[in-house]
Design a protein around this motif. Structure first.
Motif, PDB file in Angstrom:
ATOM      1  N   HIS A  58      28.609 -36.483   9.922  1.00  0.00           N
ATOM      2  CA  HIS A  58      28.590 -37.457  11.526  1.00  0.00           C
ATOM      3  C   HIS A  58      28.762 -36.495  12.304  1.00  0.00           C
ATOM      4  O   HIS A  58      29.808 -35.681  12.087  1.00  0.00           O
ATOM      5  CB  HIS A  58      29.091 -38.665  10.727  1.00  0.00           C
ATOM      6  N   GLN A  59      29.014 -36.849  13.352  1.00  0.00           N
ATOM      7  CA  GLN A  59      29.160 -36.507  14.430  1.00  0.00           C
ATOM      8  C   GLN A  59      31.068 -36.933  14.868  1.00  0.00           C
ATOM      9  O   GLN A  59      31.620 -35.771  14.900  1.00  0.00           O
ATOM     10  CB  GLN A  59      28.686 -37.457  15.997  1.00  0.00           C
ATOM     11  N   GLU A  60      31.236 -37.885  14.158  1.00  0.00           N
ATOM     12  CA  GLU A  60      32.749 -37.712  14.173  1.00  0.00           C
ATOM     13  C   GLU A  60      33.118 -37.673  12.533  1.00  0.00           C
ATOM     14  O   GLU A  60      32.530 -38.052  11.541  1.00  0.00           O
ATOM     15  CB  GLU A  60      33.207 -39.392  14.625  1.00  0.00           C
ATOM     16  N   LEU A  61      33.609 -36.373  12.773  1.00  0.00           N
ATOM     17  CA  LEU A  61      33.567 -36.168  11.758  1.00  0.00           C
ATOM     18  C   LEU A  61      34.844 -36.931  11.012  1.00  0.00           C
ATOM     19  O   LEU A  61      36.145 -37.269  10.876  1.00  0.00           O
ATOM     20  CB  LEU A  61      34.609 -34.194  11.632  1.00  0.00           C
ATOM     21  N   ALA A  62      34.549 -36.451   9.460  1.00  0.00           N
ATOM     22  CA  ALA A  62      35.401 -37.332   8.552  1.00  0.00           C
ATOM     23  C   ALA A  62      36.173 -36.301   7.716  1.00  0.00           C
ATOM     24  O   ALA A  62      36.692 -36.693   6.526  1.00  0.00           O
ATOM     25  CB  ALA A  62      34.480 -38.235   7.625  1.00  0.00           C
ATOM     26  N   LEU A  66      33.168 -26.378  10.506  1.00  0.00           N
ATOM     27  CA  LEU A  66      32.560 -25.602   9.092  1.00  0.00           C
ATOM     28  C   LEU A  66      33.936 -25.801   8.152  1.00  0.00           C
ATOM     29  O   LEU A  66      33.310 -25.801   6.801  1.00  0.00           O
ATOM     30  CB  LEU A  66      33.583 -24.075  10.181  1.00  0.00           C
ATOM     31  N   VAL A  67      34.943 -26.525   7.736  1.00  0.00           N
ATOM     32  CA  VAL A  67      35.013 -27.057   7.138  1.00  0.00           C
ATOM     33  C   VAL A  67      34.074 -28.398   5.986  1.00  0.00           C
ATOM     34  O   VAL A  67      34.687 -28.742   5.265  1.00  0.00           O
ATOM     35  CB  VAL A  67      36.483 -28.046   7.551  1.00  0.00           C
ATOM     36  N   GLU A  68      34.059 -29.282   6.956  1.00  0.00           N
ATOM     37  CA  GLU A  68      33.168 -29.768   6.452  1.00  0.00           C
ATOM     38  C   GLU A  68      31.299 -28.982   6.090  1.00  0.00           C
ATOM     39  O   GLU A  68      31.317 -30.096   5.257  1.00  0.00           O
ATOM     40  CB  GLU A  68      32.450 -30.930   8.361  1.00  0.00           C
ATOM     41  N   ILE A  69      31.206 -28.586   6.395  1.00  0.00           N
ATOM     42  CA  ILE A  69      30.014 -27.735   5.416  1.00  0.00           C
ATOM     43  C   ILE A  69      30.773 -27.129   4.983  1.00  0.00           C
ATOM     44  O   ILE A  69      30.002 -27.322   3.784  1.00  0.00           O
ATOM     45  CB  ILE A  69      29.823 -26.358   6.700  1.00  0.00           C
ATOM     46  N   ALA A  70      31.924 -26.750   4.276  1.00  0.00           N
ATOM     47  CA  ALA A  70      32.858 -26.245   3.232  1.00  0.00           C
ATOM     48  C   ALA A  70      32.712 -27.256   2.165  1.00  0.00           C
ATOM     49  O   ALA A  70      32.009 -27.098   0.871  1.00  0.00           O
ATOM     50  CB  ALA A  70      34.057 -25.544   3.613  1.00  0.00           C
ATOM     51  N   LYS A  71      32.689 -28.334   2.535  1.00  0.00           N
ATOM     52  CA  LYS A  71      33.184 -29.467   1.329  1.00  0.00           C
ATOM     53  C   LYS A  71      32.043 -30.214   1.117  1.00  0.00           C
ATOM     54  O   LYS A  71      31.150 -30.136   0.041  1.00  0.00           O
ATOM     55  CB  LYS A  71      33.325 -30.825   2.411  1.00  0.00           C
TER      56      LYS A  71
END
Length: 525
Positions: free
Chosen positions: A100-104, A163-168
Motif C-alpha cells: 500500500h501507499q502507506e507502508l505497513a 525496498l524492505v516491503e518488496i523484500a517482505k
C-alpha cells in the motif's frame, strides 16, 4: 484500443496469470466499481491509471482480499483457478502481495523483524532469529539494500522502506506484486532505483500491477495500461503497439485532452511584502546539524515562488520552521511582513500574521481523519464562526458548503468524514481549511503529491486564482516541470542552503538540477 464493452486486451494471445471479470463493489449510497475487468499476463508490468476516486485502489483491495469474497460480485481467476479470498493472508498464500501507499512497517522494529512479522521461521517451537537474519540478508541483497538487517525501520529513509516491503513480498513467494503509488514519496534517484527493481523482478518471473499518478514512470516501465474512470473500465492499452504517451493516457483518464496542463497566467506582481533574513534552524534531535543555514528570500504580492531541492535538502524544514517554529530548534533569523519585523514563535502567531501552511503529509498533519468535512474546513479559524466560544453550526455548514461548491469537492454532503474522500478531494479540503483563514502568504508543500492529473489541474487553477487576488504563494515541489509551469520565480536549496534565485521563464530542469546539487550560490533574478 479496447472498447468499454469488452475491456479484455485484444492485442495478445499469450496465456494469462490473472483475470478479474465483471467486478462490482458497492458501499452505502455509492457504486465504487461497476463491471470492471482486468487481465494480466505472466512477466508483465500492468499499470492501472485513473483519476482520484476512479476505483483503482478499491479494485486492488478486492483482488488482495481486503474486501473479501461476498462483499463484491464478479470473479477472480489466478493461475487458472477461481479465487475467493477471505482476507489478505489467503491472497498472500496464493502468491498475490499488495504494498500500500502507506507502508505497513513498524518503525521501532528492525528490518529483519518487519520482513518476517507474522511469518517468523521457527525451530523447536521458538523463533529462529539467526535463520531469519540470514534469510533477511539474502532478501535485502535481491532488492539492492545493503543496510544492516538489525537497523530499526525508523532509521532508514522512505525509499529504503519501500525496498524492505518488496523484500517482505519476496519472502512470501510472490507471483503477482501490487504496488499502490510506490514512488509517490520518493525522490528521483530512489524512484528510478525502485522502477529498475520492478523491471528486474519481471525478468525473474514476477508480474506486477502498478498504480501511479506519475505518467512518465508508467510510460517508462509498463507493458500494458488499464484505464478506469468513474468505477468503470474504459480501455486497456498496449504501450508499445499503441504508441502510448502521457497525452494519450490523460485523454483516457479524464475523457478529454488537457491541452495545457498548467493554466494560463498573466500575473500582476506587486511589491515585496514578505522577507526572511538569515534564517538558521537546528535539527530537533541532532544538535550539531543545521537543517536550514543562513537562508534569506522574499515573496511579492501576487507572486508564486517555487522552492526546488532534492529529498532532504531542507525545503520542508524551512517551511515548517517559519510556520510557528513547527520543526527543529530556532537559532537565529528575522521575518518581515510589509516592512515590519514580526514574531512567529508558534502556530497561532503565524496564523494571526496571515501565514498558512499546507503540509506535504495531508493525512498525518493536514487533516484529522476522524472529523467530517465541515469541521475540517473551519478548524484552523474557529473564531470566525464562533460566538462566546461556541461554534455556530449554521455558519459552519454554510462556509464549508460554499467551499465544497467552489472547489468542486466530490462528496454528496459536507457531513461526510474526510477519510471517505479520494486523495485529490482530501487535498482540496486542506486547501479550503487554510483559505478560510484568509492568509496573505500560503505555503504549499507538495500540494499535488499522490493526486491525478485532473485534480492537479484544478489545484493549479486554485493557485492561479489566489495569486490573482494578490496573495503570495510559496510552492514546494519535487516535480521540476510542475515548478516551471506554475511558478513566477524559483529558489533552489541544497543541504539547507539557498543556492539560486531564478525567474521561471529563464529556467529549465537542467539549470535547476545543477543548483539543487551544489552549494555554490548563484543569484540571477
Amino acid at each position: 484500443m479496447v472498447r468499454q464493452d469488452d475491456p479484455r486486451p485484444a492485442f495478445s494471445s499469450d496465456p494469462i496469470i490473472l483475470e478479474m471479470r465483471s467486478i462490482t463493489k458497492e458501499f452505502p449510497g455509492v457504486k465504487a466499481l461497476s463491471d470492471v475487468s482486468l487481465t494480466v499476463r505472466p512477466n508483465e508490468i500492468h499499470a492501472i491509471c485513473g483519476e482520484n476516486g476512479a476505483g483503482k485502489s478499491t479494485l486492488m483491495k478486492v483482488l488482495s482480499g481486503v474486501y473479501p469474497y461476498g462483499t463484491y460480485t464478479g470473479t477472480i481467476t489466478f493461475q487458472n483457478e477461481e479465487c475467493r479470498f477471505k482476507d489478505i493472508k489467503s491472497s498472500e498464500n496464493a502468491g498475490i502481495v499488495i504494498i500500500h501507499q502507506e507502508l505497513a512497517l513498524i518503525p521501532e522494529l528492525s528490518i529483519t523483524e518487519n520482513i518476517f512479522l507474522g511469518n517468523e521461521p521457527t525451530r523447536f517451537g521458538s523463533i529462529d532469529w539467526p535463520q531469519a537474519k540470514r534469510r533477511a540478508i539474502e532478501l535485502l541483497a535481491r532488492v539492492g539494500l545493503e543496510d544492516d538487517p538489525d537497523t530499526q525501520i525508523k532509521n532508514i529513509g522512505v525509499g529504503k522502506q519501500q525496498l524492505v516491503e518488496i523484500a517482505k513480498a519476496l519472502n512470501k513467494s510472490v507471483k503477482l506484486l501490487i504496488l499502490d503509488e510506490p514512488t509517490a514519496a520518493l525522490n528521483e534517484t530512489d524512484s528510478q532505483h525502485l522502477l529498475d527493481l520492478i523491471r528486474g523482478l519481471k525478468s525473474k518471473g514476477v508480474s506486477s500491477i502498478m498504480i501511479s499518478h506519475k505518467l512518465n514512470e508508467i510510460e517508462q516501465v509498463a507493458d500494458s495500461i488499464t484505464i478506469i474512470r468513474d468505477g468503470k473500465t474504459i480501455e486497456t492499452l498496449n504501450v508499445k503497439a499503441d504508441g502510448v504517451n502521457e497525452d494519450r493516457i490523460i485523454r483516457g483518464m479524464v475523457g478529454r485532452t488537457l491541452e495545457n496542463r498548467f493554466p494560463d497566467r498573466h500575473p500582476t506582481i506587486g511589491e515585496v511584502f514578505f522577507e526572511v533574513k538569515n534564517w538558521v534552524v537546528q535539527h530537533p534531535q541532532v544538535t550539531e546539524r543545521l537543517v536550514v543555514k543562513d537562508s534569506s528570500f522574499t515573496v511579492r504580492r501576487g507572486e508564486v515562488v517555487g522552492f526546488a531541492g532534492l529529498m532532504g535538502a531542507g525545503r520542508t524544514e524551512l517551511a515548517m520552521s517559519l510556520f510557528g517554529r513547527s520543526y527543529g530548534t530556532f537559532i537565529s533569523g528575522q521575518v518581515f511582513k510589509d516592512g515590519k519585523q514580526i514574531q512567529l514563535r508558534n502556530v497561532t502567531e503565524a496564523i494571526d500574521h496571515g501565514l498558512a501552511y499546507v503540509s506535504e503529509d495531508r493525512k498525518a498533519l493536514g487533516l484529522n481523519l476522524l472529523d467530517d468535512i465541515k469541521r475540517s474546513i473551519v478548524s484552523a479559524k474557529l473564531s470566525k464562526i464562533s460566538r462566546a466560544d461556541v461554534v455556530n453550526d449554521v455558519d459552519e455548514y454554510q462556509v464549508s458548503e460554499s467551499y465544497r461548491r467552489s472547489l468542486r469537492i466530490k462528496t454528496p454532503t459536507v457531513n461526510e468524514g474526510v477519510s471517505t474522500l479520494s486523495g485529490g478531494n482530501q487535498q482540496k479540503v486542506v486547501l479550503a481549511k487554510w483559505m478560510f483563514t484568509d492568509p496573505d502568504l500560503l505555503i504549499l508543500d507538495e500540494p499535488t503529491r499522490g493526486i491525478d492529473v485532473g485534480a492537479k489541474a484544478e489545484i493549479y487553477g486554485i493557485i492561479r486564482d489566489l495569486a490573482a487576488q494578490g496573495k503570495g504563494i510559496i510552492m514546494i515541489s519535487s516535480e521540476l516541470p510542475e515548478l516551471l509551469g506554475v511558478s513566477d520565480r524559483i529558489y533552489t536549496i541544497f543541504e539547507g542552503t539557498i543556492t539560486n534565485d531564478i525567474l521561471a521563464s529563464q529556467a529549465d530542469p537542467e539549470t535547476l538540477m545543477r543548483s539543487m546539487t551544489s552549494t555554490k550560490r548563484k543569484v540571477l533574478s
